[in-house]
Design an enzyme around this catalytic site. Sequence first.
Site, mmCIF file in Angstrom:
data_model
loop_
_atom_site.group_PDB
_atom_site.id
_atom_site.type_symbol
_atom_site.label_atom_id
_atom_site.label_comp_id
_atom_site.label_asym_id
_atom_site.label_seq_id
_atom_site.Cartn_x
_atom_site.Cartn_y
_atom_site.Cartn_z
ATOM 1 N N HIS A 126 0.840 -1.193 0.000
ATOM 2 C CA HIS A 126 0.000 0.000 0.000
ATOM 3 C C HIS A 126 0.876 1.245 0.000
ATOM 4 C CE1 HIS A 126 -3.301 -2.500 2.230
ATOM 5 N NE2 HIS A 126 -3.460 -2.554 0.917
ATOM 6 N N VAL B 137 3.598 1.651 3.379
ATOM 7 C CA VAL B 137 2.913 1.640 4.671
ATOM 8 C C VAL B 137 3.191 0.308 5.363
ATOM 9 C CG1 VAL B 137 0.730 2.193 5.830
ATOM 10 C CG2 VAL B 137 1.170 3.102 3.594
ATOM 11 N N PHE B 138 4.153 -0.436 4.813
ATOM 12 C CA PHE B 138 4.684 -1.654 5.429
ATOM 13 C C PHE B 138 3.667 -2.795 5.431
ATOM 14 C CE2 PHE B 138 6.046 2.048 8.290
ATOM 15 C CZ PHE B 138 6.914 2.550 7.337
ATOM 16 N N HIS B 139 2.861 -2.863 4.363
ATOM 17 C CA HIS B 139 1.823 -3.888 4.240
ATOM 18 C C HIS B 139 2.172 -4.851 3.103
ATOM 19 C CE1 HIS B 139 -1.268 -0.848 6.102
ATOM 20 N NE2 HIS B 139 -0.401 -1.308 6.980
ATOM 21 N N LEU B 140 3.339 -5.432 3.148
ATOM 22 C CA LEU B 140 3.822 -6.275 2.052
ATOM 23 C C LEU B 140 3.118 -7.631 2.041
ATOM 24 C CD1 LEU B 140 7.662 -5.650 2.465
ATOM 25 C CD2 LEU B 140 6.009 -4.328 1.165
#
Length: 615
Positions: A347, A548-551
Amino acid sequence: MYFLLKVSVITLLITRVKCEDQSNQEELEFIEMLRRKVHRLEQNGEIKRDYEPYTEPQLKNGGAGSSGSALVARLSENYKWKILLLEAGGEPDILADIPLWSSLLHYTQQNWKFLGEKENNVGLGFDGQKISYPRGKGLGGSSLINYMVFTRGAKLDYDKWANLGNPGWSYNDLLPIFERLENCTVAYQDRSYRGHKGPVYASTPDIAKSGTVFLDAAENAGYQHVDYNGKTNKGVSLLQANIKRGLRCSGERCYIKPIKNRRNLTIRLHSHVTKILIKNNTAYGVEFCKNGRRYTAYSSKEVVLSAGAISSPQILLLSGIGPTEQLQKFGIKPIHELPVGQTMLDHPGYFGLGFTFNDSIDIDFTDALNDKRFKQLYNEGTGVLTSAAAANDILFTTTPNETDKSNTDIEIFYLATHFSASRRSGMAGIIHVTDVLYNYTYKPYEGQHVGNPAILLLHPKSKGRVELRSANPFVHPKIYPGFFTDPGNEDIKTLIAGIREAKRIMQAPPFDKYDAKEIDKPVYGCQDHTYDSDDYWECALRHLASSVFHLTTTCKMGPANDPEAVVDNNLRVHGINNLRVVDASVIPVSPTGHTNVPAFMVGEKGADIIKTYYK
């Protein structure tokens, strides 16, 4: 070490051990001051902590990331199985419990500190033009350092997941698992959709005054007040957070800690896996390093990899599973050809939009340093320190760019702070905004009351990838963000629509009382564009849009005929026996919201699948 030979299931959490980066000396001194404060208050008997050490001689401890924590807790319910969990990190930092100071953990050894590769025309406002990818290291994984946002995702996400050829993963299939894992205590909830007896708490953190004003403003702008983890997610709500009695509800605290003394569960901290052992396309163990020595652990049943969306593909590649050409480049013997790491979803988010207020309706970080606030947190579970890193509200909306109007394509994530509030402990430092940009655009607003409606793109058309940098398992892999590479530039257009919607809400009457004014000094590098034009916002996004660190999706779930798939719907690696991946890397779609709770769900579902298989 005889117990290694009797392991039924091996769960791997791969992290990296290194000293804290001394280049952030000011931040580290501030962190150490907070650690000393907590120790002093505890030693003086002014606060009570429920800390219990994980000592290596016990051999009965457990730790994992979000998925791995849930997986280990559920699998170890079967006392006939002996489970070895290898975790390259250590125990949670003393500050990990404190929700407000989540950002500070990104400067510590609890963070892998991955960086993306430099790419054309993105990340222009970041040091080295590299996008930051914080990943948690230690018992609890990324649930140790994230912002604790409790979102399941939308019904459409899971129905699409199942329709991609993954039976068992539809919304109706997974709703009972979501209900099982949660203990929902928020006041405004759809009770028939929520769970109330699970290990993962969904609670309302401390909300600043501007958070309640944002809720009112969104309703004034036409949005319905909803429980976004209930029947519908479209609308606005106060934040729901993974917080239990004021403290972070990480995988360690809420899954592992209650079952740490199970006799069939063994942990090895600071144990870095270097490869999975495979013979005749069957996994039979792992190699790992601990204290400078190399060890081998054998499994009589399965190896389960729960290393996350960056490290899981790296370990598979190092083990000979992946694109043949890439493996041969590094002298790795190919065992099985699969598109490991070739698809990565994330994201992109924009945290640059800010507003000033004429009153102190934002987070008071100075007051948060008062001893009284620490006593409130630890003794009562209340107060400003229970704020989830200043995050207050979530709003899901559908922009005109989205053709499916039942889908939400933008999240507005309201924080009662902004870049300009704290370079030291806020988002500007985490995502490595350059000094030049910060000093020009945001420093003039330091000391003012501020708020930040951050804009998140929920379903990007652009894709990234993860590849090896070296055959050395201690070298970080290459991460290619791939932001804004979609041919029609739709991702940029949707984010701009999201920015304009956030501005509309912030201009609603409830904010009039507080004289909300947009921070309209141009982003450094975009001064030549007319402020608020589409060209300006595209420039701003290409400078400041961050992960946003949503891998997800680097070990994508799908049937064998899916050219991007790495695992099947039972989480088994295609073409390899006795090897599963159980973490967010398998998620084949970009979830509508944050990924921590879906990761917990994958761990719970994975445990169900394994239990059923061996029933």
